[in-house]
Design a protein around this motif. Structure first.
Motif, mmCIF file in Angstrom:
data_model
loop_
_atom_site.group_PDB
_atom_site.id
_atom_site.type_symbol
_atom_site.label_atom_id
_atom_site.label_comp_id
_atom_site.label_asym_id
_atom_site.label_seq_id
_atom_site.Cartn_x
_atom_site.Cartn_y
_atom_site.Cartn_z
ATOM 1 N N VAL A 1 35.508 38.192 44.666
ATOM 2 C CA VAL A 1 36.518 39.185 45.073
ATOM 3 C C VAL A 1 36.181 39.726 46.454
ATOM 4 C CG1 VAL A 1 36.989 39.817 42.660
ATOM 5 C CG2 VAL A 1 35.273 41.109 43.930
ATOM 6 N N GLY B 1 50.273 44.227 45.811
ATOM 7 C CA GLY B 1 49.702 45.519 45.409
ATOM 8 C C GLY B 1 49.012 45.495 44.060
ATOM 9 N N LYS B 2 49.046 44.337 43.379
ATOM 10 C CA LYS B 2 48.374 44.224 42.075
ATOM 11 C C LYS B 2 47.152 43.305 42.155
ATOM 12 C CE LYS B 2 51.477 46.695 39.862
ATOM 13 N NZ LYS B 2 51.137 48.060 39.401
ATOM 14 N N GLY B 3 46.842 42.869 43.351
ATOM 15 C CA GLY B 3 45.644 42.069 43.579
ATOM 16 C C GLY B 3 45.228 42.342 45.009
ATOM 17 N N ASP B 4 44.399 41.487 45.589
ATOM 18 C CA ASP B 4 44.038 41.685 46.992
ATOM 19 C C ASP B 4 43.852 40.324 47.649
ATOM 20 O OD1 ASP B 4 43.549 42.914 49.360
ATOM 21 O OD2 ASP B 4 41.523 43.585 48.862
ATOM 22 N N ARG C 1 32.527 44.866 46.659
ATOM 23 C CA ARG C 1 33.248 43.613 46.954
ATOM 24 C C ARG C 1 32.571 42.770 48.013
ATOM 25 N NH1 ARG C 1 39.231 44.612 47.153
ATOM 26 N NH2 ARG C 1 39.179 42.364 47.425
ATOM 27 N N PHE D 1 41.611 36.128 44.672
ATOM 28 C CA PHE D 1 40.365 36.141 43.918
ATOM 29 C C PHE D 1 40.148 34.715 43.409
ATOM 30 C CE2 PHE D 1 41.849 40.620 42.440
ATOM 31 C CZ PHE D 1 41.344 41.215 43.590
ATOM 32 N N ILE E 1 43.532 33.644 41.578
ATOM 33 C CA ILE E 1 44.510 34.717 41.346
ATOM 34 C C ILE E 1 44.960 35.153 42.735
ATOM 35 C CG2 ILE E 1 44.935 37.022 40.416
ATOM 36 C CD1 ILE E 1 42.667 36.500 38.393
ATOM 37 N N VAL F 1 49.720 33.965 40.123
ATOM 38 C CA VAL F 1 50.182 34.807 41.216
ATOM 39 C C VAL F 1 50.502 36.190 40.653
ATOM 40 C CG1 VAL F 1 51.884 35.078 43.066
ATOM 41 C CG2 VAL F 1 51.160 32.783 42.389
ATOM 42 N N VAL F 2 50.024 37.241 41.317
ATOM 43 C CA VAL F 2 50.343 38.613 40.898
ATOM 44 C C VAL F 2 51.151 39.296 41.996
ATOM 45 C CG1 VAL F 2 48.345 38.838 39.372
ATOM 46 C CG2 VAL F 2 48.141 39.545 41.762
ATOM 47 N N GLU F 3 51.907 40.310 41.614
ATOM 48 C CA GLU F 3 52.774 40.998 42.557
ATOM 49 C C GLU F 3 51.968 41.658 43.670
ATOM 50 O OE1 GLU F 3 52.343 41.601 39.356
ATOM 51 O OE2 GLU F 3 54.146 42.403 38.403
#
Lengths: 338, 338
Positions: free
Chosen positions: B59, B136-139, B336, B142, B97, B132-134
């Motif tokens: 991450v 603002g829901k990941g960075d 991180r 990862f 991710i 795949v995440v929206e």
């Protein structure tokens, strides 16, 4: 740990004492086994090949849903993927990416679910990792599991072994997981008792391989993209056609109704406990019979077959006698379903 | 794919055609090998046990840094963790991710790095997953990698085999990865050419096992939490003490200066290419000699030893003759970092 911290802090991902406390009090205590108890960077496994290996990251939202949670899903998902290779899953790795601020009781509940589910599935969590990201850089918790297992001695699983006439047999109802998640999503809530079908399929797979060996040509579990996407992929890959009988497709009334309200086709909705068996036509009746005697297959039904008539196409024969081509799913229908 | 989409969309995680396109054009094309080309849910590996298995989620932020990127790190990290078990890494799973909106060229660059690094490390990517995440829901991205490898026939790696007098030998300089990341973080930028030490250690590990077998008692790579945390953990676990010689600790001038400016102790800063070898004192000179002839160990040096004098404690003998207890890291120093 639980007394000192009510929520996950960044420090829990530091690699220092806070990490150690989190691991000791929640992870190692829960999963204690000879592999993990060594607290090394990895596990040593005494296992003979050939092996199957499969990985999946789980990002489902919400993390708790009707019929399960992300922890259960993470075990079932990978156990099933290993099983789809014709193998018996034995060992899982477990890796968390936790968002800062996740309540510790929620983390604990997920970890406990992983443990309970792994026990039921007769797999062991042998190695793991925990990372913490800042609030707003993740979403509560993501889980990766990677599984390995021994290939069943009688398995000869390969899409290339599919022949004209092969039967497509399902173990049960479609679209339950996707619609359970959907029914809980913000802005899309409606009255329903739809429960995710998340479950393990490997014991049923083993029984089928024990009994029918090379007569089973392929296993698939239609998760993201649903049954339509899985069958389209296979049809494209092997250049054969698929005939589907709409009347035979098992969809529960409530799920069908919810799909209609939302304008979704259950063929494209994710499943987490559906097994697609592609078997030689000669064993169809016996396969159905065996499946129906297993709790994970009691609603087993033949839904279609392979043909050379319309290569690479999935064609649905509708209840009223029409035919239509089933295209694969294009973009996103239900994001973060698993 | 690259022409149609400049950024990753949620649809790329759908399990439908967009996912297939992304996988076909970027993943399968890059990694093409007999395992992945089957496009099944998992891979079948012909491998004999005993095996080592290890997992890590990466991450790190930023995802591109001086000396590497998250893709390289994800291969090195797991290759090294498998090696730390005394095993030769062979196969990796690879799971992404991705946050919606990641520029496709960045994704491609990371995937290419994974491929290049895996080739150099002589490991194969055999199975994978992409979610795949929206926004603002990941960075950004990862990565989880899980590795398996065959245990070296002469390896007898276990903390319990550590005896009084055992030597603690490092392959090179401390704190480079952590300080490289730190120097690039927002608000903490300063002039520096500090480059991450991210690299693979498994060939060196294999040479050491070939030559010294059971005389090597433990390998560790001190990543998160640094050397201090790793040694504290071992000391606590086996109830023996560690003596460290401050003068011997290899820290590059620039890294030492950066640590001083930021009030960080290099002992606690993450490394991604440091190997800790704990060896029987009888082979110390030969171990150092072998390591120094390998490009990954040219700066090898003995930094301490095990003792029964202060059980479970790491004690630093300072350059000016004093002694102090080195405590393990408590909370987060550099979030991180990996």
């Amino acid at each position: 740990m639980s007394n000192k911290y009510s929520h996950i802090h960044l420090g829990h991902g530091s690699g220092g004492l806070m990490t150690r406390e989190l691991l000791d009090e929640i992870i190692f205590k829960t999963f204690s086994n000879p592999f993990l108890d060594k607290k090394h960077d990895g596990a040593i496994l005494d296992i003979a090949g050939p092996l199957a290996m499969s990985t999946d990251s789980f990002v489902v939202s919400p993390i708790f849903f009707k019929g399960g949670n992300i922890g259960e899903l993470a075990v079932h998902g990978t156990v099933n993927d290993v099983a789809m290779c014709g193998a018996i899953p034995l060992y899982l790795s477990l890796s968390f990416i936790v968002e800062e601020g996740l309540p510790v009781p929620q983390f604990r509940e997920i970890v406990d679910s992983v443990k309970r589910t792994a026990d039921t599935c007769e797999v062991q969590i042998v190695t793991g990792d925990t990372k913490v990201v800042e609030k707003g850089k993740g979403d509560k918790i993501f889980i990766n599991t990677t599984g390995i297992g021994t290939v069943h001695p009688r398995a000869r699983i390969s899409a290339n072994r599919i022949q004209e006439g092969d039967k497509i047999i399902l173990n049960g109802f479609l679209a339950q997981h996707g619609m359970a998640i959907m029914s809980q999503r913000e802005g899309l809530e409606f009255e329903s008792d739809i429960v995710s079908d998340t479950t393990y399929l490997h014991f049923l797979v083993r029984e089928l391989l024990d009994a029918f060996g090379e007569k089973i040509h392929l296993f698939r579990d239609p998760t993201r993209g649903g049954l339509a996407s899985v069958l389209s992929e296979i049809a494209t890959d092997i250049g054969k056609g698929v005939v589907l009988y709409e009347k035979a497709l098992p969809v529960e009334k409530q799920v069908a109704a919810a799909c209609e309200i939302l304008g979704l086709d259950p063929l494209y909705v994710a499943n987490e406990g559906v097994l697609v068996v592609i078997a030689d036509a000669s064993v169809e009746a016996e396969v159905l019979d065996l499946m129906r005697r297993n709790p994970k297959g009691e609603h087993a039904v033949t839904v279609g077959s392979f043909t050379t008539e319309h290569p690479s196409k999935v064609v649905m024969h509708s209840s009223i006698g029409g035919k239509r081509v089933v295209s694969p799913l294009l973009g996103e229908q239900l994001p973060r379903i698993c």
